[in-house]
Design an enzyme around this catalytic site. Structure first.
Site, mmCIF file in Angstrom:
data_model
loop_
_atom_site.group_PDB
_atom_site.id
_atom_site.type_symbol
_atom_site.label_atom_id
_atom_site.label_comp_id
_atom_site.label_asym_id
_atom_site.label_seq_id
_atom_site.Cartn_x
_atom_site.Cartn_y
_atom_site.Cartn_z
ATOM 1 C CG ASP A 186 6.236 2.284 3.299
ATOM 2 O OD1 ASP A 186 5.298 2.398 2.510
ATOM 3 O OD2 ASP A 186 6.853 1.211 3.484
ATOM 4 C CG ASP A 213 2.166 -2.685 3.268
ATOM 5 O OD1 ASP A 213 1.628 -3.579 3.929
ATOM 6 O OD2 ASP A 213 1.529 -1.730 2.774
ATOM 7 C CG ASP A 225 9.498 -1.105 1.765
ATOM 8 O OD1 ASP A 225 8.567 -0.312 2.016
ATOM 9 O OD2 ASP A 225 9.411 -1.998 0.889
#
Ligand SMILES: Nc1nc2c(ncn2[C@@H]2O[C@H](COP(=O)(O)O)[C@@H](O)[C@H]2O)c(=O)[nH]1
Ligand SMILES: [Mg+2]
Length: 546
Positions: free
Chosen positions: A64, A66, A346
């Site tokens: 991922d 961000d 996250d």
């Protein structure tokens, strides 16, 4: 099984001791050269394992972007997202006077109760331990009155909203502050009549608008150094993995322009001139539309020009840049499937639970706050120890009190007491002793209660630790992490210290009846089945009675 005739200890100890000596020498050398040592493993930068994961069995790693590969300064990024959200609310006519972003008001893993306008912290079972209405903390009594018979159930989406990621922080702060405004009766009536649920929808829309409309992202793209926290070790982590033969895939919900700018800013300055960030990845997918990316099939487009021009396509090729598509397309393009793929992100739902539930990918959670939490736990160790001692003392006093109470109850029926301390003691003496014990309990409670309240305040004054609920138990967030994340850590570059070949073994799980070891150690020192004698032979005698 014992290996008869072989000195098992000597056979194992030789090479193990050799490896230990070598490791110690290497650590000394690293220290001299001022290079961080691999013992960072047992530290705030450690990688923690909930389900055994062998990186050698992983052929592809999905990332991922961000808050995973690119970590933002939360105060700066979420602060600006909050500002744009509030501006959108103001333009709609909502009162926002006197409000400012307060990043300490909420932490990841809390749950919004949209029916009550509350923010709550629940334990692993869903019991609510701490709650806030608007921006005011609720008393313990209020919490038990409101939630005494309720459990957080994240499947009930119309009511509960889990704060999955740092992106949830700006939204939760804005919502809790607007609940205060609603309670204050100052939301203009021409905006319609709102309940807490309706208000949540409005705030949510204002924040989504901030994420998708151009200004927030343009501001970040034109000034990335103000928002992005650089991590020079990240590049070497990815290079090691790539050179070890892992396929690397970037799968982000961010659009092409934003992704390019952030990745360029984060990686290109550390790369040799003839390399760019895209060379690190076998496949790049932007605007992935997770979690649907993991759940169903969407059309895929190839991004064919620097400006982001796209054309439909059906199969991803190595070195390609794509928009949309699905996880199944990634699997078939790489010809790698299921548990050979590790996805690292996250967002506990989008990045961790969904690839696991739908595709059986292995999953790792990035949770930057762990560094602060781990440090806070270390710093409060002494205090926690004193607290545990006080609680143990109280337990002894309460046990005795209960025995005296039982003795009194039995006495009234002419039956004998259960313990010596209450045998042949008359009613008055029993009552007097109980009163003394009550006093001791009160004194202990007076010490324990404020210490319990203060536990975790080094991490967050209002909510305590991220991973814990109360002194002994796990938080709801921690339960989610255990359930879905095979491993979890504060940042991707922590993998550097573990090598791409690491075997992450899960820890022994403690059960309530594991107290049997304590029980046995108190009774006697006795040989147990399976123990080796000094020559490596198995001791046959079994002493089950302790
Ligand atoms: N439309 C919305 N976009 C959101 C929201 N929260 C975050 N975001 C954006 O998603 C990506 C996350 O990218 P990833 O790399 O972590 O997959 C980023 O661009 C955010 O701005 C939201 O609530 N709505
Ligand atoms: Mg992310």
């Amino acid at each position: 099984m014992a290996l008869r005739g072989i000195d098992v200890h000597a056979a194992f100890e030789g090479p193990v001791e050799e490896a230990r000596t070598e490791a110690r020498k290497a650590e000394d050398l690293l220290k001299k050269l001022d290079i961080p040592s691999p013992s960072l493993r047992n530290s705030p930068r450690g990688i923690f394992c909930t389900r055994t994961l062998n990186l050698r069995s992983i052929s592809a790693i999905g990332y991922d972007m961000d808050y995973t590969l690119v970590h933002y300064n939360v105060k700066a990024w979420e602060g600006r997202a909050y500002d744009y959200c509030m501006e959108n609310l103001k333009n709609m006519g909502f009162p926002i006077d006197g409000l400012a972003f307060d990043p300490d008001l909420v932490i990841r893993g809390l749950v919004i109760d949209k029916e009550g306008g509350n923010l709550v912290k629940a334990d692993r079972f869903g019991y609510i331990k701490i709650a806030m209405h608007g921006t005011k903390m609720l008393s313990t009594r209020a919490v038990s009155e409101i939630y005494g018979r309720e459990l957080v159930d994240l499947r009930q989406k119309s009511r509960w909203e889990f704060l999955n990621t740092f992106f949830s922080v700006s939204e939760a702060v804005a919502y809790m502050q607007m609940v205060d405004k609603l309670d204050g009766g100052i939301i203009p009536s021409n905006l319609g009549s709102f309940d807490y649920n309706g208000l949540y929808k409005v705030v949510g829309k204002a924040l989504i608008a901030a994420h998708v409309e151009g200004r927030l992202k343009s501001e970040i793209m034109s000034n990335p150094e103000q928002f992005v926290e650089p991590d020079p070790e990240l590049l070497f982590t990815l290079l090691d993995q790539k050179e070890a033969g892992k396929k690397l895939v970037l799968i982000t919900n961010s659009d092409y322009h934003y992704t390019h700018k952030m990745m360029h800013h984060s990686f290109n300055r550390f790369l040799p001139n003839d390399m760019g960030w895209r060379d690190l990845f076998d496949i790049v997918i932007v605007s992935a539309n997770k979690p649907e990316f993991f759940q169903m099939s969407h059309p895929m487009y190839e991004v064919v020009t620097e400006e982001g021009l796209m054309r439909p396509c059906f199969k991803a090729q190595t070195g390609g840049l794509y928009s949309g598509g699905s996880a199944q397309m990634v699997e078939s393009s790489l010809n790698i499937h299921g548990d050979e793929i590790l996805y690292i992100g996250d967002h506990i739902y989008t990045d961790v639970s969904q690839p696991k539930v739908h595709l059986r990918w292995r999953a790792a959670l990035i949770c930057r706050e762990l560094e602060e939490e781990y440090t806070a736990l270390i710093r409060s160790r002494g205090r926690r120890q004193s607290l545990v001692e006080l609680i143990n003392q109280k337990e002894v006093v309460v046990d005795l009190f209960n025995q005296l109470r039982l003795a009194l109850q039995r006495q009234s029926k002419g039956r004998p007491a259960q313990i010596v301390a209450a045998t042949n003691v008359n009613k008055e003496n029993l009552t007097e002793r109980m009163q003394k014990l009550l006093l001791v309990m009160q004194i202990l409670d007076g010490k324990i209660a404020p210490m319990l309240e203060a536990d975790g305040e080094l991490f967050n004054k209002k909510w305590g630790y991220l991973s814990r609920a109360g002194l002994w138990d796990k938080s709801h967030l921690m339960r989610q992490i255990e359930k879905y994340a095979d491993i979890y850590t504060s940042r991707v570059s922590n993998f550097l210290y573990y090598t791409p070949f690491m075997y992450f073994g899960s820890q022994e799980q403690n059960l309530a009846h594991d107290s049997y070891t304590h029980y046995c150690s108190q009774i006697d020192n006795f040989p147990s089945y399976g123990q080796l004698d000094q020559h490596g032979g198995e001791i046959q005698e079994t002493n089950v009675s302790c």
